[in-house]
Motif scaffolding. Structure first.
Motif, mmCIF file in Angstrom:
data_model
loop_
_atom_site.group_PDB
_atom_site.id
_atom_site.type_symbol
_atom_site.label_atom_id
_atom_site.label_comp_id
_atom_site.label_asym_id
_atom_site.label_seq_id
_atom_site.Cartn_x
_atom_site.Cartn_y
_atom_site.Cartn_z
ATOM 1 N N ALA A 162 0.833 -1.209 0.000
ATOM 2 C CA ALA A 162 0.000 0.000 0.000
ATOM 3 C C ALA A 162 0.863 1.253 0.000
ATOM 4 C CB ALA A 162 -0.930 -0.002 1.214
ATOM 5 N N ALA A 163 1.943 1.240 0.763
ATOM 6 C CA ALA A 163 2.824 2.413 0.830
ATOM 7 C C ALA A 163 3.523 2.655 -0.504
ATOM 8 C CB ALA A 163 3.848 2.233 1.943
ATOM 9 N N ILE A 164 4.031 1.607 -1.116
ATOM 10 C CA ILE A 164 4.712 1.757 -2.402
ATOM 11 C C ILE A 164 3.713 2.147 -3.485
ATOM 12 C CG2 ILE A 164 6.003 0.533 -4.200
ATOM 13 C CD1 ILE A 164 7.268 -1.107 -1.873
ATOM 14 N N GLY A 165 2.527 1.532 -3.463
ATOM 15 C CA GLY A 165 1.485 1.899 -4.435
ATOM 16 C C GLY A 165 1.064 3.349 -4.300
ATOM 17 N N GLY A 166 0.878 3.801 -3.069
ATOM 18 C CA GLY A 166 0.531 5.205 -2.845
ATOM 19 C C GLY A 166 1.626 6.147 -3.308
ATOM 20 N N SER A 167 2.877 5.761 -3.078
ATOM 21 C CA SER A 167 4.006 6.585 -3.531
ATOM 22 C C SER A 167 4.071 6.651 -5.048
ATOM 23 C CB SER A 167 5.324 6.020 -2.988
ATOM 24 O OG SER A 167 5.345 6.086 -1.587
ATOM 25 N N LEU A 168 3.828 5.522 -5.713
ATOM 26 C CA LEU A 168 3.829 5.505 -7.175
ATOM 27 C C LEU A 168 2.731 6.404 -7.739
ATOM 28 C CD1 LEU A 168 4.498 1.738 -7.930
ATOM 29 C CD2 LEU A 168 5.963 3.665 -8.535
ATOM 30 N N VAL A 169 1.548 6.305 -7.157
ATOM 31 C CA VAL A 169 0.417 7.120 -7.630
ATOM 32 C C VAL A 169 0.724 8.605 -7.450
ATOM 33 C CG1 VAL A 169 -1.992 7.735 -7.158
ATOM 34 C CG2 VAL A 169 -1.330 5.339 -7.343
ATOM 35 N N LEU A 170 1.233 8.982 -6.300
ATOM 36 C CA LEU A 170 1.538 10.392 -6.066
ATOM 37 C C LEU A 170 2.697 10.873 -6.936
ATOM 38 C CD1 LEU A 170 1.080 10.914 -2.229
ATOM 39 C CD2 LEU A 170 -0.452 11.524 -4.089
ATOM 40 N N LEU A 171 3.679 10.014 -7.174
ATOM 41 C CA LEU A 171 4.792 10.405 -8.035
ATOM 42 C C LEU A 171 4.333 10.608 -9.470
ATOM 43 C CD1 LEU A 171 7.811 10.969 -8.190
ATOM 44 C CD2 LEU A 171 8.181 8.530 -8.571
ATOM 45 N N ILE A 172 3.474 9.737 -9.961
ATOM 46 C CA ILE A 172 2.921 9.901 -11.315
ATOM 47 C C ILE A 172 2.080 11.168 -11.395
ATOM 48 C CG2 ILE A 172 1.305 8.919 -12.987
ATOM 49 C CD1 ILE A 172 2.354 6.144 -12.080
ATOM 50 N N ALA A 173 1.236 11.404 -10.391
ATOM 51 C CA ALA A 173 0.408 12.608 -10.385
ATOM 52 C C ALA A 173 1.276 13.865 -10.317
ATOM 53 C CB ALA A 173 -0.560 12.575 -9.202
ATOM 54 N N TYR A 174 2.343 13.806 -9.546
ATOM 55 C CA TYR A 174 3.256 14.941 -9.429
ATOM 56 C C TYR A 174 3.922 15.250 -10.774
ATOM 57 C CZ TYR A 174 7.183 17.669 -7.601
ATOM 58 O OH TYR A 174 8.114 18.647 -7.353
ATOM 59 N N ARG A 175 4.331 14.194 -11.463
ATOM 60 C CA ARG A 175 4.943 14.398 -12.781
ATOM 61 C C ARG A 175 3.937 14.938 -13.785
ATOM 62 N NH1 ARG A 175 8.913 9.207 -13.774
ATOM 63 N NH2 ARG A 175 10.465 9.798 -12.222
ATOM 64 N N LEU A 176 2.706 14.479 -13.718
ATOM 65 C CA LEU A 176 1.694 14.973 -14.637
ATOM 66 C C LEU A 176 1.353 16.432 -14.365
ATOM 67 C CD1 LEU A 176 -0.762 11.936 -14.843
ATOM 68 C CD2 LEU A 176 0.786 12.766 -16.623
ATOM 69 N N LEU A 177 1.278 16.808 -13.105
ATOM 70 C CA LEU A 177 0.896 18.172 -12.753
ATOM 71 C C LEU A 177 2.032 19.178 -12.946
ATOM 72 C CD1 LEU A 177 -1.203 17.577 -9.524
ATOM 73 C CD2 LEU A 177 -2.027 18.294 -11.767
ATOM 74 N N PHE A 178 3.248 18.793 -12.600
ATOM 75 C CA PHE A 178 4.344 19.765 -12.578
ATOM 76 C C PHE A 178 5.396 19.504 -13.641
ATOM 77 C CE2 PHE A 178 2.631 19.817 -8.262
ATOM 78 C CZ PHE A 178 2.266 21.138 -8.217
ATOM 79 N N GLY A 179 5.110 18.633 -14.563
ATOM 80 C CA GLY A 179 6.030 18.416 -15.687
ATOM 81 C C GLY A 179 7.007 17.296 -15.438
ATOM 82 N N ASN A 180 7.279 16.606 -16.493
ATOM 83 C CA ASN A 180 8.237 15.519 -16.451
ATOM 84 C C ASN A 180 9.464 15.962 -17.220
ATOM 85 O OD1 ASN A 180 9.598 13.141 -16.440
ATOM 86 N ND2 ASN A 180 8.005 11.927 -17.382
ATOM 87 N N SER A 181 10.567 16.061 -16.544
ATOM 88 C CA SER A 181 11.776 16.563 -17.190
ATOM 89 C C SER A 181 12.707 15.414 -17.579
ATOM 90 C CB SER A 181 12.490 17.540 -16.255
ATOM 91 O OG SER A 181 12.783 16.911 -15.042
ATOM 92 N N ARG A 182 12.159 14.387 -18.189
ATOM 93 C CA ARG A 182 12.963 13.244 -18.612
ATOM 94 C C ARG A 182 13.734 13.541 -19.894
ATOM 95 N NH1 ARG A 182 9.877 7.548 -18.099
ATOM 96 N NH2 ARG A 182 10.780 7.078 -16.115
ATOM 97 N N ASP A 183 13.418 14.574 -20.586
ATOM 98 C CA ASP A 183 14.033 14.861 -21.887
ATOM 99 C C ASP A 183 15.520 15.074 -21.786
ATOM 100 O OD1 ASP A 183 11.515 14.680 -22.974
ATOM 101 O OD2 ASP A 183 11.148 16.841 -22.731
#
Length: 88
Positions: free
Chosen positions: A67-88
């Motif tokens: 549950a903790a890892i799943g919650g972290s993954l969800v929030l990390l994905i949401a964070y990248r979607l909201l504030f930009g993904n700088s993988r380029d």
């Protein structure tokens, strides 16, 4: 588990989520760590509320870690979607 245990679990869950989703995040390592802590709390709460999976008093419970890892993954994905993904 106490609040300190959830913070430690969140730090570790955030690190695992970062390993599963590599790349540079807008917040850097500190932001990712805070997302991990928030994800652990969020995942634990969602697991207890909606899946009828009570929070165990043991630190090494596999469902609590999931549950903790799943919650972290969800929030990390949401964070990248909201504030930009700088993988380029």
């Amino acid at each position: 588990m106490g609040i300190v245990s959830w913070i430690i679990l969140g730090l570790l869950a955030g690190a695992i989520a970062k390993i599963l989703l590599p790349g540079r995040d807008p917040g850097g390592p500190i932001g990712t760590t805070l997302i991990g802590v928030a994800g652990a709390f969020t995942g634990g709460w969602l697991s207890a509320e909606f899946l009828d999976r009570p929070i165990q008093n043991e630190f090494f419970d596999l469902a609590t870690w999931g549950a903790a890892i799943g919650g972290s993954l969800v929030l990390l994905i949401a964070y990248r979607l909201l504030f930009g993904n700088s993988r380029d």
